[in-house]
Enzyme design. Sequence first.
Site, PDB file in Angstrom:
ATOM      1  CE  LYS B  75       0.904  -9.018   0.670  1.00 40.73           C
ATOM      2  NZ  LYS B  75      -0.120 -10.078   0.670  1.00 40.73           N
ATOM      3  CB  SER B 152      -3.212  -8.757   2.684  1.00 34.17           C
ATOM      4  OG  SER B 152      -2.458  -9.776   2.050  1.00 34.17           O
ATOM      5  CB  SER B 175      -3.776 -11.601  -0.110  1.00 35.32           C
ATOM      6  OG  SER B 175      -4.357 -11.553   1.169  1.00 35.32           O
TER       7      SER B 175
END
Lengths: 464, 468
Positions: B75, B152, B175
């Site tokens: 990420k 997210s 997330s």
Amino acid sequence: MNSTTLPATEVMIGLEVHVQLNTQSKLFCSCPTHPSKDIPNSATCPICLGHPGTKPVTNKQAIAAAIKLACALQGKLASELVFSRKTYFYPDLAKNFQITQYEIPLATGGKILLESGKAITLKRLHVEEDPAAIVREPACSLVDYNRSGIPLCEIVTEPCLSSPEEAREFLKKLLEIMEYLDIFHPEDTIKADTNVSIKKTNFRRVEIKNVTGFKEVERALVHEIKRQQSDAAGVVQETRGWNAEKGLTYAMRSKEDEEDYGYILEPDLPPYTLPLAWIAEIQATIPELGREKAARFVKQWKIDPTDASILASEKKLAELYERMAKEVNPILTARWMRRELLRALNSSEKTIEEINERNLLNLFTLLDKKAITDAIGQELMKKIIIEGIDPQQYVKQHQLGKVNDLSELTNLCKEAITENPKAVEDYKQGEPKAFQALVGSVMKKTKGKGDPKIINETLKGMLR
Amino acid sequence: MRSMITEWIQDLRQGASAEEKVAKLLEELQKSNMEDHYLNAICKEQAIAAARAVDKKVKSKQQLGKLAGIPISVKDCLCVKGVESTAGSKMLKGYHPLFDATAVERCRNQDAIIIGKTSQDEFGFGGFSVNVGKDYQIPKNPVDSERSCGGSSGGAAGLTKKANIPALAESTGGSIVNPAAFCGVYGLCPTYGRVSRYGLIDYASSLDKIGPMATSIEDAALLMEIIAGHDNKDATSSTTLVDYYTTSISKGVKKLKLGIVKEAFPDNSEVESHVWKSIKKLEAAGSTYQEISLPKNAAYGIPAYYIIAMSEASTNLAKLCGMRYGMQEKIEGDYNTYFTKVRSNFGQEAKRRILLGTFARMAGYRDAYYLKALSVRKMLQEEYAKAFKDVDVIITPTMPIVAPKFSEISKLTPLQHYQMDVLTVGPNLAGLPHLSIPSGTLRKMPVGMMAIAPPWMEKRLIQLGGVL
């Protein structure tokens, strides 16, 4: 510097003192606090530069040093170490927040005793990181992050100091204690924010920010008190700065403009329970402090209390004194160290570590045996400090031993009387100073070596 | 689904070249990324060099790491040394970290190949990956490109599903499990403190957790086993011993007591009934279930979460001012003017959270908001602790809906947007490990079931995932 003729009840001063703790590395990273080379931004890493992704890890040495100080000042330790974030935007702040302690300081309470016996009580003691240093250049400002993350201890007093002199004495005592605890690097500075108010303004609180050094703190306070007295009606609650060059305080911001730091608990550093065993371990390392030492010196070595207090005010000096006192007349040693040794050190800018102790001990032995005069002793002290001479050898080589040959001194006294008829006349008219001039004249002839006691008696006999 | 990692390593053992495989994969990703936007950065040179090193190891018969030659995505908020790491924000354009995040480093130590940085809501501020930073593209759901990946960690889930590449993701309020559910993959968010946060670009430090996503429970377990464990670079990382997650899967689960949260199944929706099917499967395998109620979490989870998260975020983002790294502007005026100009490059949601978070911790308000939220958080943790006295695992749907269409998301107000987190904020606030398990599809769109365990019980979740 007599600041105020105001009585003690008329002035209220509180101090927020920032002192650097003498750890090897910074508070939240392993960068050195005293880099070997003094190059800007050489002692930095992603952590103290606040790079995204980095996290702080607390330096236990810094906390140990602060705990030591808190214990020595008789503060009450918190059960947990809790850090907070103080957020404000300024170019010297790598993260635009400072990791400090807010809700729960490391310690509360405690005190420092002044010479007068007055106790200055403390509100709190906490640990925080220093911001970077800003270097002002004509065309720009530069930031040196070597200072970013240096461990600081903040000590906050109650507003119970009643003069600038007391403020200075407080700071000196604090440094003296920190030096005894071996948690302060003598090259580092002490900074203070002070709040000061006077009765005439109904004690309207004015803060002076960021004054460096205890002499400057005293100067700034003297100035600020004068300013408040001369224009009491114009005093507003505000924060002021100190211009050391001009010797003036100046308005920085009013109460309405006070920044809101939006404190939150530091989420990267969970509360840490201070282990009791660790605290006990630290406590055990606290040595006898200056005040206690001075009292003991008076009792143990029977020396003058003022001598004791001055000798004990500096750890190395006190330790040197005790080593000497064990070998040779402690009273004589105390007097000579307090006066002549400190004078010689001051004028030569030498340090205690540079002294050859054997030579110093020899000097005190010569003086104790009355083998040399005080005048010669003073000269030898300077030479020991500056040139490192061995006084015993030096006295032999230069024949500086005390002259106490009665016939020789009698001859010299006769010479002096013949050469100074005016002094003789004056003495007979009842001018005691004239007698000292005659003694001085004989002393000069002996190059300082004549036994003053014999000279005195001989001259007095002759002039009777 | 079979373990991608096992198959890939078998290929290498049978003589396939990691370099060729990785090069081919990267070429495909470069093309497909134009469409689906799962990656903010592809680290081609680094990846190929790492793959070459693995091939060398194979040839010289050196011992191989557990992730030898395996492509892993990271990420964007996790620092990768020398690779632009922006947390999806224009503010960090040009930031090339000088270090690897600990989780990344641990994967590399097992010979993993880091292939790129996955797209996300800016700093993690969102649940649909539509709040990407200025100049970034929104990732599309791998099943239906008109729909969101969730967020997210949207890019991570999308890429895991589409290209079968395991991911290092991050969760603050949901997330990891949210996009895992929307894309139909496993997403494991560990106990707070289980995985070092060193090298994570912070959203809210007391809530942020790093965890894996994968198409199989085996791969998720392996990744978890590698990244978990104490790290002296993160003061919040725990010294609690790490379980062997991989070997525990085959052992299956003993009879578990499942707690079905009443408030999470309010209206017999189709999503709920899919989750019930999974619960019945677990029952058939020997577990029992009972209804439980977590009323405080249902009522106060969202406000407590958002106040704490925004308060912390507003301080964490303060450092971004164009002085030392990332976005810069022409220097004009004093520092305040300059900082303001640089900081105008935050996206709208980031600005909203900075403002709200700053407000919640200001003198005069912090008692009513920030400090109150901290005490509510404790209360919610206690509610979970109490529930775990009666049950072993708590079950809810991961998300109350399937992945929504972008056209639907655009109609949501910020508050409606935040309310989508109703099921995920609880375990996140309490720091409890939780796993989203794929539970079938609803008109092609994946549904996820969320299992929550007591602290440090990741193993129990993995075993449960292995049953389904």
